[in-house]
Motif scaffolding. Sequence first.
Motif, short mmCIF file in Angstrom:
data_model
loop_
_atom_site.label_atom_id
_atom_site.label_comp_id
_atom_site.label_asym_id
_atom_site.label_seq_id
_atom_site.Cartn_x
_atom_site.Cartn_y
_atom_site.Cartn_z
N MET A 120 1.30 -1.30 -0.28
CA MET A 120 0.31 0.61 -0.15
C MET A 120 1.06 1.27 -0.39
O MET A 120 1.49 1.48 0.79
CB MET A 120 -1.47 -0.59 1.67
CG MET A 120 -1.99 -1.46 1.12
SD MET A 120 -3.16 -1.07 -0.37
CE MET A 120 -3.79 0.19 0.20
N ILE A 121 0.60 2.33 -0.82
CA ILE A 121 1.72 2.95 -1.24
C ILE A 121 1.48 4.81 -1.26
O ILE A 121 -0.33 4.17 -1.83
CB ILE A 121 2.89 3.36 -2.66
CG1 ILE A 121 3.23 1.33 -2.37
CG2 ILE A 121 3.13 4.50 -2.76
CD1 ILE A 121 3.98 0.72 -3.90
N PRO A 122 1.09 5.60 0.09
CA PRO A 122 0.78 6.77 -0.66
C PRO A 122 0.63 7.03 -2.06
O PRO A 122 1.37 6.83 -1.98
CB PRO A 122 1.76 7.09 0.48
CG PRO A 122 2.35 6.77 1.40
CD PRO A 122 2.18 5.04 0.02
N CYS A 123 -0.84 7.64 -1.83
CA CYS A 123 -0.94 8.50 -3.27
C CYS A 123 -1.50 9.88 -3.00
O CYS A 123 -2.48 10.17 -2.08
CB CYS A 123 -1.88 7.87 -3.97
SG CYS A 123 -1.92 8.38 -5.30
N ALA A 124 -0.75 11.02 -3.52
CA ALA A 124 -1.04 12.43 -3.49
C ALA A 124 -2.42 12.55 -3.85
O ALA A 124 -2.82 14.08 -3.83
CB ALA A 124 0.22 13.09 -3.79
N ALA A 125 -2.04 11.77 -5.21
CA ALA A 125 -3.57 12.45 -6.04
C ALA A 125 -4.57 10.98 -5.74
O ALA A 125 -4.83 10.41 -5.03
CB ALA A 125 -3.42 12.10 -7.46
N ARG A 126 -6.05 11.51 -7.04
CA ARG A 126 -6.98 10.22 -6.96
C ARG A 126 -6.74 9.30 -7.59
O ARG A 126 -7.66 8.54 -6.88
CB ARG A 126 -8.11 11.41 -7.99
CG ARG A 126 -9.54 10.13 -7.98
CD ARG A 126 -10.63 10.71 -8.94
NE ARG A 126 -9.32 10.53 -9.85
CZ ARG A 126 -10.20 9.83 -11.08
NH1 ARG A 126 -10.57 8.23 -10.32
NH2 ARG A 126 -9.39 9.75 -12.09
N MET A 127 -5.80 8.70 -7.85
CA MET A 127 -5.11 7.92 -8.93
C MET A 127 -3.33 7.87 -8.51
O MET A 127 -2.90 8.53 -9.38
CB MET A 127 -5.72 7.28 -9.62
CG MET A 127 -5.60 6.19 -10.44
SD MET A 127 -6.86 5.59 -12.05
CE MET A 127 -8.42 5.57 -10.69
N CYS A 128 -2.84 7.10 -8.57
CA CYS A 128 -1.72 6.71 -9.17
C CYS A 128 -1.59 5.33 -9.46
O CYS A 128 -1.96 4.25 -9.58
CB CYS A 128 -0.21 6.79 -7.48
SG CYS A 128 -0.75 8.49 -7.24
N ASP A 129 -0.12 5.59 -10.16
CA ASP A 129 0.10 3.93 -10.99
C ASP A 129 1.67 3.75 -10.13
O ASP A 129 2.70 4.08 -10.56
CB ASP A 129 0.39 3.99 -12.62
CG ASP A 129 0.84 2.96 -13.46
OD1 ASP A 129 -0.41 2.70 -14.03
OD2 ASP A 129 1.58 2.46 -13.55
N ASP A 130 1.94 3.02 -9.54
CA ASP A 130 2.91 1.70 -9.45
C ASP A 130 3.20 0.91 -10.13
O ASP A 130 2.54 -0.67 -9.73
CB ASP A 130 2.72 1.80 -7.92
CG ASP A 130 2.44 3.08 -7.23
OD1 ASP A 130 3.07 3.90 -7.23
OD2 ASP A 130 1.60 3.30 -6.71
N SER A 131 4.69 0.56 -10.56
CA SER A 131 4.82 -0.10 -11.03
C SER A 131 6.25 -0.32 -10.96
O SER A 131 6.85 -0.21 -10.70
CB SER A 131 5.17 -0.43 -12.65
OG SER A 131 5.24 1.15 -13.21
N ASN A 132 7.11 -1.82 -11.36
CA ASN A 132 8.81 -2.05 -12.03
C ASN A 132 9.55 -2.14 -9.99
O ASN A 132 10.10 -1.32 -10.20
CB ASN A 132 8.97 -0.57 -12.65
CG ASN A 132 8.52 -1.51 -14.87
OD1 ASN A 132 9.43 -2.39 -14.45
ND2 ASN A 132 8.65 -0.17 -14.90
N ALA A 133 9.00 -2.52 -9.14
CA ALA A 133 9.24 -2.33 -8.35
C ALA A 133 10.06 -3.12 -8.39
O ALA A 133 10.40 -4.10 -9.08
CB ALA A 133 8.28 -3.01 -7.23
N ALA A 134 11.58 -3.28 -6.97
CA ALA A 134 12.62 -4.19 -7.06
C ALA A 134 13.23 -3.54 -5.88
O ALA A 134 12.81 -2.96 -5.38
CB ALA A 134 13.89 -3.33 -7.99
#
Length: 342
Positions: A120-134
Amino acid sequence: MKTWFWVTATVVTVAVFAAVAGASSRPVGRSVSSGRLTSKGLIAFTRYRLQSSPLWSEIWVARPDGSRAVRVSRSGRAVEDDQAHFSPDGRWIVFDRCTQDGPCSIWRVRPTGAGQTRVMIPCAARMCDDSNAAFAPDGRHLLIQHEWGTVKSGTIPDNDQIEYSAIIETNLDGSHAVTLREFDGWSGGFEAPRLTPNGRTVVFRAYRWRPDRILPRALYTAPKTGGPAHRITPLTLQAGGEAVSPDGRSVLFKSTFGGELTPGNALYTVSIDGSGLRQLIPPSASYVITGSYSPDGRSIVFATNDGATGSFADVFTRDLSTGIRGQVTDTQNLDGWPDWGR
Protein backbone atom coordinates in the motif's frame (compact mmCIF):
# COMPACT_ATOMS: atom_id res chain seq x y z
CA MET A 1 6.20 -2.04 -18.71
CA LYS A 2 2.41 -1.87 -18.72
CA THR A 3 0.94 1.32 -17.33
CA TRP A 4 -2.75 2.13 -17.50
CA PHE A 5 -2.16 5.18 -19.69
CA TRP A 6 0.28 3.62 -22.18
CA VAL A 7 -0.77 0.32 -23.74
CA THR A 8 1.46 -0.20 -26.79
CA ALA A 9 2.94 -3.43 -25.40
CA THR A 10 -0.51 -4.74 -24.55
CA VAL A 11 -1.82 -4.00 -28.04
CA VAL A 12 1.02 -6.06 -29.52
CA THR A 13 0.26 -8.87 -27.10
CA VAL A 14 -3.44 -8.88 -28.04
CA ALA A 15 -2.52 -9.15 -31.71
CA VAL A 16 -0.34 -12.19 -31.27
CA PHE A 17 -2.60 -14.00 -28.81
CA ALA A 18 -5.57 -13.65 -31.12
CA ALA A 19 -3.79 -15.96 -33.56
CA VAL A 20 -3.47 -18.90 -31.18
CA ALA A 21 -6.15 -18.64 -28.52
CA GLY A 22 -7.18 -22.12 -27.53
CA ALA A 23 -3.87 -23.85 -28.25
CA SER A 24 -2.82 -26.54 -25.81
CA SER A 25 0.17 -26.26 -23.48
CA ARG A 26 3.00 -28.71 -22.91
CA PRO A 27 5.01 -29.65 -19.82
CA VAL A 28 7.79 -27.46 -18.48
CA GLY A 29 11.42 -28.47 -18.43
CA ARG A 30 12.91 -29.63 -21.75
CA SER A 31 16.65 -28.94 -22.00
CA VAL A 32 18.10 -27.75 -25.29
CA SER A 33 21.77 -27.82 -24.43
CA SER A 34 24.55 -29.96 -23.10
CA GLY A 35 27.35 -28.99 -20.79
CA ARG A 36 27.50 -27.54 -17.32
CA LEU A 37 24.95 -24.88 -16.43
CA THR A 38 24.23 -23.08 -13.17
CA SER A 39 21.40 -24.93 -11.44
CA LYS A 40 21.06 -23.13 -8.12
CA GLY A 41 18.24 -20.82 -7.10
CA LEU A 42 14.76 -20.20 -8.47
CA ILE A 43 13.59 -18.28 -11.53
CA ALA A 44 10.41 -16.21 -11.37
CA PHE A 45 8.69 -15.27 -14.63
CA THR A 46 5.45 -14.04 -16.16
CA ARG A 47 3.20 -16.54 -17.92
CA TYR A 48 0.28 -15.40 -20.06
CA ARG A 49 -2.78 -17.61 -20.35
CA LEU A 50 -3.79 -18.57 -23.88
CA GLN A 51 -6.55 -16.02 -24.18
CA SER A 52 -6.71 -12.54 -25.62
CA SER A 53 -9.92 -11.09 -24.23
CA PRO A 54 -9.24 -10.32 -21.49
CA LEU A 55 -5.48 -10.74 -21.13
CA TRP A 56 -4.50 -12.69 -18.03
CA SER A 57 -0.97 -13.34 -16.76
CA GLU A 58 0.45 -14.72 -13.53
CA ILE A 59 3.80 -15.09 -11.79
CA TRP A 60 5.36 -18.54 -11.84
CA VAL A 61 8.60 -19.90 -10.39
CA ALA A 62 10.74 -22.85 -11.50
CA ARG A 63 14.19 -24.22 -10.97
CA PRO A 64 16.80 -23.26 -13.59
CA ASP A 65 16.42 -26.71 -15.18
CA GLY A 66 12.69 -26.11 -15.54
CA SER A 67 11.59 -28.53 -12.85
CA ARG A 68 9.10 -27.86 -10.05
CA ALA A 69 7.29 -25.06 -11.87
CA VAL A 70 4.47 -23.60 -9.81
CA ARG A 71 2.14 -20.62 -10.10
CA VAL A 72 2.59 -18.24 -7.16
CA SER A 73 0.34 -15.22 -7.85
CA ARG A 74 -3.45 -15.53 -7.79
CA SER A 75 -6.43 -13.37 -8.67
CA GLY A 76 -10.14 -14.02 -8.90
CA ARG A 77 -10.40 -11.97 -12.10
CA ALA A 78 -8.27 -11.31 -15.16
CA VAL A 79 -5.19 -9.20 -14.36
CA GLU A 80 -1.69 -8.85 -15.76
CA ASP A 81 0.82 -9.88 -13.09
CA ASP A 82 4.30 -9.05 -14.34
CA GLN A 83 7.83 -7.82 -13.55
CA ALA A 84 8.66 -10.23 -10.73
CA HIS A 85 11.76 -9.52 -8.64
CA PHE A 86 13.22 -11.56 -5.80
CA SER A 87 14.37 -10.18 -2.48
CA PRO A 88 18.13 -10.55 -1.85
CA ASP A 89 17.53 -13.54 0.45
CA GLY A 90 15.07 -15.17 -1.98
CA ARG A 91 12.23 -15.21 0.55
CA TRP A 92 9.92 -12.72 -1.20
CA ILE A 93 8.89 -11.77 -4.74
CA VAL A 94 7.49 -8.35 -5.63
CA PHE A 95 5.49 -7.90 -8.83
CA ASP A 96 3.16 -5.55 -10.73
CA ARG A 97 -0.57 -6.15 -10.98
CA CYS A 98 -2.29 -4.23 -13.78
CA THR A 99 -6.02 -4.29 -14.48
CA GLN A 100 -7.88 -3.69 -17.72
CA ASP A 101 -9.44 -0.42 -16.57
CA GLY A 102 -7.28 1.02 -13.80
CA PRO A 103 -3.76 1.69 -12.57
CA CYS A 104 -1.04 -0.82 -11.76
CA SER A 105 -0.18 -1.68 -8.16
CA ILE A 106 2.66 -3.48 -6.36
CA TRP A 107 2.21 -6.82 -4.63
CA ARG A 108 4.47 -9.27 -2.83
CA VAL A 109 4.28 -13.03 -2.36
CA ARG A 110 6.41 -15.90 -1.11
CA PRO A 111 8.02 -18.18 -3.74
CA THR A 112 5.69 -20.88 -2.44
CA GLY A 113 2.63 -18.77 -3.28
CA ALA A 114 1.89 -17.97 0.37
CA GLY A 115 1.40 -14.54 1.86
CA GLN A 116 0.23 -12.63 -1.23
CA THR A 117 -0.27 -9.02 -0.10
CA ARG A 118 -0.68 -5.67 -1.79
CA VAL A 119 2.01 -3.08 -0.99
CA MET A 120 0.00 0.00 0.00
CA ILE A 121 1.91 3.01 -1.35
CA PRO A 122 0.78 6.54 -0.36
CA CYS A 123 -0.87 8.47 -3.20
CA ALA A 124 -1.05 12.26 -3.28
CA ALA A 125 -3.67 12.26 -6.05
CA ARG A 126 -6.98 10.55 -6.79
CA MET A 127 -5.14 7.75 -8.55
CA CYS A 128 -1.49 6.63 -8.74
CA ASP A 129 0.20 4.06 -10.96
CA ASP A 130 2.96 1.98 -9.32
CA SER A 131 5.11 -0.48 -11.23
CA ASN A 132 8.56 -1.95 -11.79
CA ALA A 133 9.35 -2.51 -8.11
CA ALA A 134 12.68 -4.00 -7.05
CA PHE A 135 14.26 -4.70 -3.69
CA ALA A 136 17.02 -2.56 -2.24
CA PRO A 137 20.16 -4.53 -1.28
CA ASP A 138 19.21 -4.41 2.41
CA GLY A 139 16.04 -6.40 1.65
CA ARG A 140 13.98 -3.99 3.78
CA HIS A 141 13.13 -1.37 1.15
CA LEU A 142 11.67 -1.20 -2.35
CA LEU A 143 12.46 1.07 -5.30
CA ILE A 144 9.32 1.83 -7.31
CA GLN A 145 8.27 3.65 -10.47
CA HIS A 146 5.55 5.95 -9.10
CA GLU A 147 3.31 8.04 -11.39
CA TRP A 148 0.26 10.24 -10.90
CA GLY A 149 -1.69 13.22 -12.21
CA THR A 150 -3.58 13.84 -15.42
CA VAL A 151 -2.66 12.34 -18.76
CA LYS A 152 -1.94 14.39 -21.87
CA SER A 153 -2.40 12.89 -25.31
CA GLY A 154 0.32 13.38 -27.86
CA THR A 155 -0.34 14.53 -31.40
CA ILE A 156 0.92 11.19 -32.74
CA PRO A 157 -0.31 7.68 -31.84
CA ASP A 158 0.93 5.86 -28.71
CA ASN A 159 2.44 8.98 -27.19
CA ASP A 160 0.43 9.82 -24.08
CA GLN A 161 2.21 11.18 -21.01
CA ILE A 162 1.29 11.30 -17.33
CA GLU A 163 1.85 14.53 -15.41
CA TYR A 164 4.25 13.29 -12.71
CA SER A 165 6.79 10.46 -12.85
CA ALA A 166 9.10 9.63 -9.95
CA ILE A 167 11.47 7.08 -8.47
CA ILE A 168 10.55 6.45 -4.85
CA GLU A 169 11.91 4.26 -2.06
CA THR A 170 9.54 2.74 0.49
CA ASN A 171 9.50 0.24 3.28
CA LEU A 172 8.34 -3.27 2.37
CA ASP A 173 4.77 -2.40 3.34
CA GLY A 174 4.81 0.76 1.19
CA SER A 175 5.14 3.19 4.07
CA HIS A 176 7.62 6.07 4.46
CA ALA A 177 7.91 6.84 0.75
CA VAL A 178 10.92 8.99 -0.13
CA THR A 179 11.23 10.59 -3.59
CA LEU A 180 14.67 10.08 -5.14
CA ARG A 181 14.05 11.69 -8.56
CA GLU A 182 11.01 13.29 -10.21
CA PHE A 183 9.73 14.67 -13.51
CA ASP A 184 6.76 17.03 -13.34
CA GLY A 185 4.61 18.98 -15.77
CA TRP A 186 4.44 16.17 -18.35
CA SER A 187 8.20 16.65 -18.96
CA GLY A 188 9.25 13.00 -19.04
CA GLY A 189 9.32 9.66 -17.31
CA PHE A 190 11.40 7.35 -15.15
CA GLU A 191 11.17 3.58 -15.52
CA ALA A 192 12.46 0.44 -13.79
CA PRO A 193 14.72 1.82 -11.04
CA ARG A 194 17.35 -0.52 -9.58
CA LEU A 195 19.97 -0.05 -6.86
CA THR A 196 23.52 -1.32 -7.18
CA PRO A 197 24.54 -3.91 -4.55
CA ASN A 198 26.35 -1.29 -2.45
CA GLY A 199 23.13 0.75 -2.29
CA ARG A 200 24.79 3.94 -3.50
CA THR A 201 23.80 4.19 -7.17
CA VAL A 202 20.40 4.11 -8.86
CA VAL A 203 20.18 2.64 -12.37
CA PHE A 204 17.06 3.61 -14.31
CA ARG A 205 15.53 4.22 -17.72
CA ALA A 206 14.47 7.76 -18.53
CA TYR A 207 13.12 9.87 -21.37
CA ARG A 208 11.88 13.37 -22.12
CA TRP A 209 8.40 13.89 -23.58
CA ARG A 210 7.20 15.90 -26.56
CA PRO A 211 3.62 15.62 -27.83
CA ASP A 212 4.68 15.52 -31.48
CA ARG A 213 7.57 13.09 -31.26
CA ILE A 214 8.66 9.99 -29.34
CA LEU A 215 12.10 10.81 -27.95
CA PRO A 216 14.76 8.14 -27.32
CA ARG A 217 14.94 6.19 -24.07
CA ALA A 218 18.25 5.32 -22.43
CA LEU A 219 19.70 3.92 -19.21
CA TYR A 220 21.21 6.27 -16.66
CA THR A 221 23.00 6.07 -13.33
CA ALA A 222 22.86 8.63 -10.54
CA PRO A 223 23.84 8.80 -6.86
CA LYS A 224 20.98 7.68 -4.64
CA THR A 225 21.49 10.80 -2.54
CA GLY A 226 20.95 13.05 -5.58
CA GLY A 227 23.08 14.72 -8.21
CA PRO A 228 23.50 14.65 -11.99
CA ALA A 229 22.52 11.55 -13.96
CA HIS A 230 25.02 9.88 -16.29
CA ARG A 231 23.79 8.16 -19.47
CA ILE A 232 25.36 4.71 -19.90
CA THR A 233 23.70 3.45 -23.12
CA PRO A 234 23.54 4.99 -26.61
CA LEU A 235 20.28 6.70 -27.46
CA THR A 236 20.17 4.69 -30.68
CA LEU A 237 19.62 1.43 -28.78
CA GLN A 238 16.44 2.49 -26.94
CA ALA A 239 17.73 0.48 -23.98
CA GLY A 240 15.36 -0.98 -21.41
CA GLY A 241 14.66 -3.90 -19.10
CA GLU A 242 17.85 -3.47 -17.11
CA ALA A 243 19.30 -5.66 -14.37
CA VAL A 244 22.45 -5.02 -12.34
CA SER A 245 25.03 -7.79 -11.90
CA PRO A 246 25.63 -9.17 -8.37
CA ASP A 247 29.05 -7.50 -8.21
CA GLY A 248 27.60 -4.16 -9.33
CA ARG A 249 30.00 -3.84 -12.25
CA SER A 250 27.71 -4.40 -15.24
CA VAL A 251 24.13 -3.99 -16.44
CA LEU A 252 22.12 -6.40 -18.59
CA PHE A 253 19.60 -4.80 -20.96
CA LYS A 254 17.92 -5.10 -24.32
CA SER A 255 17.23 -2.78 -27.22
CA THR A 256 13.52 -2.03 -27.60
CA PHE A 257 13.00 -0.92 -31.18
CA GLY A 258 9.31 -0.98 -32.01
CA GLY A 259 8.09 -2.54 -28.78
CA GLU A 260 8.39 -5.40 -26.33
CA LEU A 261 7.62 -8.30 -28.70
CA THR A 262 9.01 -6.86 -31.92
CA PRO A 263 11.54 -8.93 -33.91
CA GLY A 264 14.97 -7.38 -34.28
CA ASN A 265 15.77 -6.33 -30.73
CA ALA A 266 19.01 -7.54 -29.12
CA LEU A 267 20.51 -8.33 -25.71
CA TYR A 268 23.52 -6.44 -24.31
CA THR A 269 25.66 -5.83 -21.28
CA VAL A 270 27.44 -2.58 -20.42
CA SER A 271 29.74 -1.58 -17.58
CA ILE A 272 28.18 0.52 -14.85
CA ASP A 273 30.20 3.53 -16.05
CA GLY A 274 28.92 3.18 -19.62
CA SER A 275 32.03 1.56 -21.09
CA GLY A 276 32.44 -1.94 -22.47
CA LEU A 277 29.20 -2.29 -24.43
CA ARG A 278 28.86 -5.96 -25.43
CA GLN A 279 26.22 -7.60 -27.60
CA LEU A 280 25.19 -11.02 -26.27
CA ILE A 281 22.36 -11.83 -28.69
CA PRO A 282 22.31 -10.01 -32.05
CA PRO A 283 19.16 -8.75 -33.80
CA SER A 284 17.31 -11.39 -35.79
CA ALA A 285 13.87 -12.34 -37.00
CA SER A 286 13.08 -13.28 -33.39
CA TYR A 287 12.52 -11.11 -30.34
CA VAL A 288 14.24 -11.22 -26.95
CA ILE A 289 12.98 -10.24 -23.50
CA THR A 290 15.64 -9.38 -20.98
CA GLY A 291 15.82 -10.86 -17.50
CA SER A 292 18.58 -10.87 -14.90
CA TYR A 293 21.85 -12.37 -13.72
CA SER A 294 22.17 -15.60 -11.77
CA PRO A 295 23.04 -15.10 -8.08
CA ASP A 296 26.70 -15.99 -8.79
CA GLY A 297 26.84 -13.64 -11.80
CA ARG A 298 28.07 -16.35 -14.16
CA SER A 299 24.86 -16.80 -16.12
CA ILE A 300 21.82 -14.83 -17.21
CA VAL A 301 18.16 -15.63 -17.65
CA PHE A 302 16.11 -14.16 -20.50
CA ALA A 303 13.24 -15.05 -22.80
CA THR A 304 13.00 -15.37 -26.57
CA ASN A 305 10.90 -17.05 -29.24
CA ASP A 306 14.12 -18.23 -30.94
CA GLY A 307 14.12 -21.96 -30.23
CA ALA A 308 10.89 -21.76 -28.23
CA THR A 309 8.33 -24.55 -28.27
CA GLY A 310 5.54 -22.47 -29.78
CA SER A 311 5.08 -19.08 -31.40
CA PHE A 312 5.78 -17.18 -28.19
CA ALA A 313 8.82 -16.81 -25.98
CA ASP A 314 10.11 -19.42 -23.57
CA VAL A 315 12.55 -18.70 -20.74
CA PHE A 316 16.19 -19.66 -21.21
CA THR A 317 19.46 -19.45 -19.29
CA ARG A 318 22.86 -18.75 -20.78
CA ASP A 319 26.36 -19.22 -19.37
CA LEU A 320 28.24 -15.95 -19.94
CA SER A 321 31.64 -17.58 -20.40
CA THR A 322 30.71 -20.54 -22.62
CA GLY A 323 27.50 -19.34 -24.29
CA ILE A 324 25.81 -22.64 -23.42
CA ARG A 325 22.04 -22.21 -23.30
CA GLY A 326 19.46 -24.10 -21.27
CA GLN A 327 15.69 -24.07 -21.60
CA VAL A 328 13.64 -23.35 -18.48
CA THR A 329 10.07 -23.33 -19.83
CA ASP A 330 8.55 -25.37 -22.62
CA THR A 331 4.94 -24.40 -23.33
CA GLN A 332 2.77 -22.76 -25.95
CA ASN A 333 2.22 -19.82 -23.56
CA LEU A 334 4.08 -16.55 -23.63
CA ASP A 335 6.67 -16.82 -20.84
CA GLY A 336 8.94 -13.88 -20.15
CA TRP A 337 10.29 -11.09 -17.93
CA PRO A 338 12.26 -13.54 -15.72
CA ASP A 339 14.27 -12.85 -12.56
CA TRP A 340 16.79 -15.25 -10.96
CA GLY A 341 16.74 -15.47 -7.18
CA ARG A 342 18.53 -17.50 -4.56
